[in-house]
Design an enzyme around this catalytic site. Structure first.
Site, PDB file in Angstrom:
ATOM      1  N   HIS A 292      -0.772  -5.440  13.634  1.00 12.47           N
ATOM      2  CA  HIS A 292      -0.348  -4.041  13.763  1.00 12.47           C
ATOM      3  C   HIS A 292      -1.495  -3.262  14.417  1.00 12.47           C
ATOM      4  O   HIS A 292      -2.662  -3.623  14.252  1.00 12.47           O
ATOM      5  CB  HIS A 292      -0.085  -3.525  12.342  1.00 12.47           C
ATOM      6  CG  HIS A 292       0.469  -2.147  12.256  1.00 12.47           C
ATOM      7  ND1 HIS A 292      -0.314  -1.028  12.346  1.00 12.47           N
ATOM      8  CD2 HIS A 292       1.737  -1.708  12.060  1.00 12.47           C
ATOM      9  CE1 HIS A 292       0.456   0.046  12.213  1.00 12.47           C
ATOM     10  NE2 HIS A 292       1.700  -0.340  12.039  1.00 12.47           N
TER      11      HIS A 292
ATOM     12  N   ASP B 214      -5.083  -7.551   5.722  1.00 10.11           N
ATOM     13  CA  ASP B 214      -4.175  -6.414   5.792  1.00 10.11           C
ATOM     14  C   ASP B 214      -2.916  -6.801   5.017  1.00 10.11           C
ATOM     15  O   ASP B 214      -2.091  -7.575   5.503  1.00 10.11           O
ATOM     16  CB  ASP B 214      -3.862  -6.123   7.271  1.00 10.11           C
ATOM     17  CG  ASP B 214      -2.741  -5.099   7.439  1.00 10.11           C
ATOM     18  OD1 ASP B 214      -2.113  -4.731   6.430  1.00 10.11           O
ATOM     19  OD2 ASP B 214      -2.497  -4.691   8.586  1.00 10.11           O
TER      20      ASP B 214
ATOM     21  N   GLN C 221       2.156  -5.159   4.411  1.00  6.75           N
ATOM     22  CA  GLN C 221       3.530  -5.664   4.294  1.00  6.75           C
ATOM     23  C   GLN C 221       3.685  -6.645   3.146  1.00  6.75           C
ATOM     24  O   GLN C 221       4.793  -6.828   2.648  1.00  6.75           O
ATOM     25  CB  GLN C 221       3.965  -6.336   5.603  1.00  6.75           C
ATOM     26  CG  GLN C 221       4.125  -5.385   6.770  1.00  6.75           C
ATOM     27  CD  GLN C 221       5.220  -4.343   6.570  1.00  6.75           C
ATOM     28  OE1 GLN C 221       6.113  -4.501   5.748  1.00  6.75           O
ATOM     29  NE2 GLN C 221       5.137  -3.254   7.309  1.00  6.75           N
TER      30      GLN C 221
ATOM     31  N   LYS D 136       4.686   1.951   0.967  1.00  9.05           N
ATOM     32  CA  LYS D 136       5.595   0.846   1.293  1.00  9.05           C
ATOM     33  C   LYS D 136       6.041   0.108   0.041  1.00  9.05           C
ATOM     34  O   LYS D 136       6.841  -0.822   0.109  1.00  9.05           O
ATOM     35  CB  LYS D 136       4.904  -0.139   2.243  1.00  9.05           C
ATOM     36  CG  LYS D 136       4.619   0.436   3.633  1.00  9.05           C
ATOM     37  CD  LYS D 136       4.100  -0.642   4.540  1.00  9.05           C
ATOM     38  CE  LYS D 136       3.411  -0.134   5.776  1.00  9.05           C
ATOM     39  NZ  LYS D 136       4.273   0.575   6.702  1.00  9.05           N
TER      40      LYS D 136
ATOM     41  N   CYS E  72       4.527  -0.617  16.462  1.00  9.09           N
ATOM     42  CA  CYS E  72       3.064  -0.503  16.441  1.00  9.09           C
ATOM     43  C   CYS E  72       2.414  -1.873  16.639  1.00  9.09           C
ATOM     44  O   CYS E  72       1.412  -2.198  15.985  1.00  9.09           O
ATOM     45  CB  CYS E  72       2.559   0.130  15.146  1.00  9.09           C
ATOM     46  SG  CYS E  72       3.163   1.792  14.893  1.00  9.09           S
TER      47      CYS E  72
END
Ligand code: C6P
Length: 407
Positions: free
Chosen positions: A123, A200, A203, A226, A365
């Protein structure tokens, strides 16, 4: 208790509303999730009964606010298996967490000629900070390629992880392909050359049970919004010994120990990184989101999403959609990017919206990844705890309709 999405859905007031006069079919949770009443009520309760600034006063109300804020930190630590709450820094979200590492650890440890390794599927939040960093420092940014199924080319690790590599920064789960990356394998390769690993988990955190120890990560970032929590909150977890050595990020109140006219010393971790009044209610809301998800059970969340993803892939395939990302369910999360011949994803998103279906269309993105896939954009449906097979049926019908428009 068995997991029942139709029951879970009732926790979310937004599903009492309609969109375009239709039942709301929200398939954009990878972008941001909806919020359950339990989280909304906790935020209201904080403002109504506990609101004061934290760590700065000794009266009872401030003690209550501090207990709520630090309770949320403990929940966020527990959620990812962090050894101690003090290794959890509250930030505004994943993007800020990654930038924190750029401005602190990386500035201190990465020099001209050193390498930072990311991947082709990152991303922009895990790409742009490093582009800016290497431009400033003369270090080198490299990208581990993916194969045609959307998996990382771990067979190339020896070539990409070298004595020059100081940091490997990668997503645990792709926001476009849904791929769940073999972070542990990559961390082992990184550690073998003395590099650090930043994960990261924007998600992954809402959907998967994982543990920073099993991943053998050095830093890990995730966002509240999220995973059923409010916007404006997120986490940077780091190994305590690394956080201790890092310089502060922002300067201001609360991050200091002692201040003179011309210099200062720093507070202990994690407060060294939390300058100014934090997003208190948001942090408390994030803690409530963790409690909510743990109440459902992350294993049950994953099982439910596997079923929905299996069904969505099947149905999308049956209408001839091109699907991006791995086909093996166990290698992917509930994010399905697809294209339908003859229909631009933006047109598709606009048309399915008329049927009450919210999907994202565009580059998500991740423009370099779009180039690698050879497409300008994709449509993307992403699933969460409140989605049902019926939502998939409505999506498929709406996509069929969009095909009809352009036939
Ligand atoms: N992806 C999506 O629709 P923030 O905005 O800081 O909470 O998260 C940024 C981010 C970082 N990494 C990954 C893998 C992400 O997916 C995201 C956010 C959203 O895919 C919005 S662009």
């Amino acid at each position: 208790m068995t997991f029942d999405a139709a029951v879970v859905r009732k926790d979310f007031p937004i599903f009492e509303t309609e969109t375009r006069g239709k039942r709301l079919v929200y398939l954009d949770s990878a972008n941001t999730s909806q919020k359950p009443r339990q989280v909304l009520d906790r935020i209201t309760q904080f403002y109504e009964t506990e609101n004061a600034n934290v760590h700065r006063a000794v009266y009872e109300l401030s003690e209550k606010a501090t207990a709520a804020y630090e309770g949320a930190r403990a929940a966020c630590a527990r959620f990812i298996g962090a050894p101690a709450p003090r290794s959890v820094v509250f930030t505004r979200g994943t993007t800020e967490s990654i930038n924190l590492i750029r401005f602190t650890w990386a500035r201190q440890n990465v020099r001209e000629g050193d390498e930072i390794l990311i991947t082709e599927m990152e991303h922009h939040s895990n790409l742009i900070p490093w582009q800016l960093f290497v431009q400033e420092t003369g270090s080198i940014l490299r990208h581990l390629p993916i194969d045609d199924d959307g998996r990382l080319r771990t067979d190339l690790l020896e070539e990409y992880v070298t004595e020059k590599t100081k940091l490997v920064s990668l997503s645990l789960m792709s926001n476009v392909l849904g791929t769940i990356n073999p972070v542990r394998t990559i961390a082992d390769a990184a550690h073998a050359v003395g590099a650090k690993v930043l994960v990261d988990a924007a998600q992954a955190a809402p959907h998967l049970r994982f543990d920073v120890n099993d991943l053998d990560a050095d830093f890990l970032a995730y966002s509240s919004h999220k995973m059923c929590g409010p916007t404006g909150a997120g986490v940077l977890w780091g190994r305590e010994e690394l956080l201790e050595e890092m310089p502060p990020f922002h300067g201001g109140g609360e991050m200091i120990r002692e201040v003179w006219a011309d210099r200062a010393t720093w507070n202990e971790i994690p407060y060294k990184f939390e300058a100014g009044t934090p997003n208190l209610a948001q942090a408390v809301g994030m803690g409530a989101a963790v409690d909510y998800l743990e109440g459902l059970g992350m294993e049950a969340v994953r099982e439910h999403e596997l079923e929905l993803t299996r069904y969505a892939l099947e149905r999308l395939e049956s209408i001839g959609a091109t699907i991006y990302g791995p086909r093996e369910l166990h290698d992917r999360g509930g994010v399905v990017s697809f294209n339908v011949e003859g229909v631009h994803p933006h047109d598709m998103s606009t048309i399915v919206d008329q049927e009450g279906v919210c999907i994202r269309a565009g580059h998500h993105c991740a423009q370099p990844l779009m180039r690698r896939l050879g497409v300008p954009a994709t449509a993307r449906a992403s699933f969460y705890i409140y989605n049902t097979p019926e939502d998939v049926d409505v999506l498929i019908e709406a996509v069929e309709k969009s095909k009809g428009w352009f036939a």
